[in-house]
Design an enzyme around this catalytic site. Structure first.
Site, mmCIF file in Angstrom:
data_model
loop_
_atom_site.group_PDB
_atom_site.id
_atom_site.type_symbol
_atom_site.label_atom_id
_atom_site.label_comp_id
_atom_site.label_asym_id
_atom_site.label_seq_id
_atom_site.Cartn_x
_atom_site.Cartn_y
_atom_site.Cartn_z
ATOM 1 N N ASP A 1 -9.873 3.064 -18.214
ATOM 2 C CA ASP A 1 -10.800 2.917 -19.034
ATOM 3 C C ASP A 1 -11.908 1.775 -18.605
ATOM 4 O O ASP A 1 -11.707 1.140 -17.583
ATOM 5 C CB ASP A 1 -10.183 1.961 -20.430
ATOM 6 C CG ASP A 1 -11.258 1.727 -21.546
ATOM 7 O OD1 ASP A 1 -12.031 2.615 -21.623
ATOM 8 O OD2 ASP A 1 -11.127 0.656 -21.859
ATOM 9 N N ARG A 2 -13.022 1.794 -19.205
ATOM 10 C CA ARG A 2 -14.226 0.998 -18.527
ATOM 11 C C ARG A 2 -14.413 -0.356 -19.300
ATOM 12 O O ARG A 2 -13.988 -1.284 -18.593
ATOM 13 C CB ARG A 2 -15.662 1.829 -18.553
ATOM 14 C CG ARG A 2 -16.617 1.273 -17.847
ATOM 15 C CD ARG A 2 -18.134 1.878 -18.057
ATOM 16 N NE ARG A 2 -18.530 1.201 -19.094
ATOM 17 C CZ ARG A 2 -19.744 1.392 -19.695
ATOM 18 N NH1 ARG A 2 -20.472 2.498 -19.136
ATOM 19 N NH2 ARG A 2 -20.287 0.868 -20.813
ATOM 20 N N ASP A 3 -14.969 -0.397 -20.446
ATOM 21 C CA ASP A 3 -15.295 -1.639 -21.181
ATOM 22 C C ASP A 3 -13.986 -2.148 -21.627
ATOM 23 O O ASP A 3 -13.113 -1.943 -22.237
ATOM 24 C CB ASP A 3 -15.708 -1.519 -22.201
ATOM 25 C CG ASP A 3 -17.451 -0.680 -22.183
ATOM 26 O OD1 ASP A 3 -17.951 -0.810 -21.124
ATOM 27 O OD2 ASP A 3 -17.675 0.107 -23.085
ATOM 28 N N ASN B 1 -14.668 6.256 -23.336
ATOM 29 C CA ASN B 1 -15.401 6.772 -24.715
ATOM 30 C C ASN B 1 -16.831 6.112 -24.643
ATOM 31 O O ASN B 1 -16.787 4.845 -24.740
ATOM 32 C CB ASN B 1 -14.677 6.281 -25.866
ATOM 33 C CG ASN B 1 -13.507 7.253 -26.134
ATOM 34 O OD1 ASN B 1 -13.451 8.404 -25.325
ATOM 35 N ND2 ASN B 1 -12.631 6.830 -26.994
ATOM 36 N N GLN B 2 -17.985 7.004 -24.671
ATOM 37 C CA GLN B 2 -19.120 6.224 -24.792
ATOM 38 C C GLN B 2 -19.947 6.610 -26.160
ATOM 39 O O GLN B 2 -21.111 7.588 -25.961
ATOM 40 C CB GLN B 2 -20.007 6.579 -23.562
ATOM 41 C CG GLN B 2 -19.451 5.704 -22.356
ATOM 42 C CD GLN B 2 -19.570 4.286 -22.503
ATOM 43 O OE1 GLN B 2 -20.387 3.766 -22.929
ATOM 44 N NE2 GLN B 2 -18.491 3.493 -21.932
ATOM 45 N N CYS C 1 -12.601 15.658 -26.343
ATOM 46 C CA CYS C 1 -12.492 14.912 -25.262
ATOM 47 C C CYS C 1 -12.498 13.235 -25.684
ATOM 48 O O CYS C 1 -12.257 12.497 -24.554
ATOM 49 C CB CYS C 1 -13.766 15.121 -24.438
ATOM 50 S SG CYS C 1 -15.571 14.945 -25.242
ATOM 51 N N ARG C 2 -12.591 12.950 -26.793
ATOM 52 C CA ARG C 2 -12.423 11.606 -27.040
ATOM 53 C C ARG C 2 -11.139 10.945 -27.010
ATOM 54 O O ARG C 2 -10.199 11.579 -27.856
ATOM 55 C CB ARG C 2 -13.388 11.074 -28.620
ATOM 56 C CG ARG C 2 -13.244 9.650 -28.555
ATOM 57 C CD ARG C 2 -14.344 9.426 -29.897
ATOM 58 N NE ARG C 2 -14.501 8.054 -30.290
ATOM 59 C CZ ARG C 2 -15.399 7.311 -29.454
ATOM 60 N NH1 ARG C 2 -16.465 8.050 -28.582
ATOM 61 N NH2 ARG C 2 -15.563 5.929 -29.736
ATOM 62 N N LYS C 3 -11.080 9.824 -26.318
ATOM 63 C CA LYS C 3 -9.631 9.314 -26.302
ATOM 64 C C LYS C 3 -9.401 8.905 -27.875
ATOM 65 O O LYS C 3 -10.237 8.427 -28.466
ATOM 66 C CB LYS C 3 -9.396 7.784 -25.373
ATOM 67 C CG LYS C 3 -9.652 8.406 -24.029
ATOM 68 C CD LYS C 3 -9.625 7.257 -23.037
ATOM 69 C CE LYS C 3 -10.754 6.266 -23.157
ATOM 70 N NZ LYS C 3 -11.012 5.132 -22.427
ATOM 71 N N ASP D 1 -7.366 -1.366 -22.369
ATOM 72 C CA ASP D 1 -7.151 -2.432 -23.377
ATOM 73 C C ASP D 1 -7.149 -2.006 -24.711
ATOM 74 O O ASP D 1 -7.040 -2.910 -25.483
ATOM 75 C CB ASP D 1 -8.440 -3.293 -22.892
ATOM 76 C CG ASP D 1 -9.873 -2.425 -23.566
ATOM 77 O OD1 ASP D 1 -9.916 -1.419 -23.548
ATOM 78 O OD2 ASP D 1 -10.647 -3.623 -23.727
#
Length: 172
Positions: free
Chosen positions: A8-10, A55-56, A103-105, A130
């Protein structure tokens, strides 16, 4: 088949909801968390492909354009590269939260897409996030799961940072 670590990114790779930055909508708001570059390099050196799965919803909500998101990701990759680390691929869901997309987690579609594209064995791979939506996506995809942060969750393992998680993955 390849093995991979899906990140995950953020909150795993970069700061979010801190005094310095609330959300990352521009490249200058991208700050790597401590040890991220080194941790990703360790995973690269251990022959794991490293992917970002994020997710963005800010794109769907109109807070940022996809072109700006791509610039944010270029900055992230450049910052990681300064530590000798490499992101092999990035996939994101641009849809609004609660849009009902596949597609969204916590849905696993992004992991399946990357696994198919890069010939990855999901059972030999890890999803690191996270939040429980990240962990649920990893579990549904058949990957092992690691939660980053201070709280316990649904994950198989729990660590305070991506660096600590990378150390553990490599030692096992």
């Amino acid at each position: 088949m390849n093995k991979a670590v899906f990140l995950d990114r953020d909150g795993v790779i970069n700061e979010v909801l801190t005094k310095r930055v609330k959300f990352v909508n521009k490249p200058e708001q991208m700050y790597l968390l401590e040890g991220v570059g080194e941790g990703i390099k360790m995973l690269n050196d251990a022959n794991f492909l490293v992917f970002v799965v994020t997710n963005q919803g800010g794109v769907g909500l109109g807070y940022m354009k996809e072109a700006m998101l791509k610039r944010v990701h270029e900055k992230m990759k450049k910052d990681i590269n300064e530590y000798g680390g490499k992101i092999d691929d990035i996939i994101y869901c641009p849809h609004k939260p609660h849009a009902g997309c596949a597609c969204r987690k916590p849905e696993p579609e992004m992991l399946h897409t990357l696994a198919n594209k890069h010939q990855v064995s999901l059972k030999d791979s890890y999803m690191i996030g996270d939040r429980d939506v990240d962990i649920m996506a990893g579990k549904q995809a058949g990957a092992k799961t690691i939660l980053i942060g201070d709280e316990e969750g649904l994950a198989d393992k729990h660590f305070s940072s991506l660096y600590k998680a990378a150390e553990w993955i490599i030692s096992h």
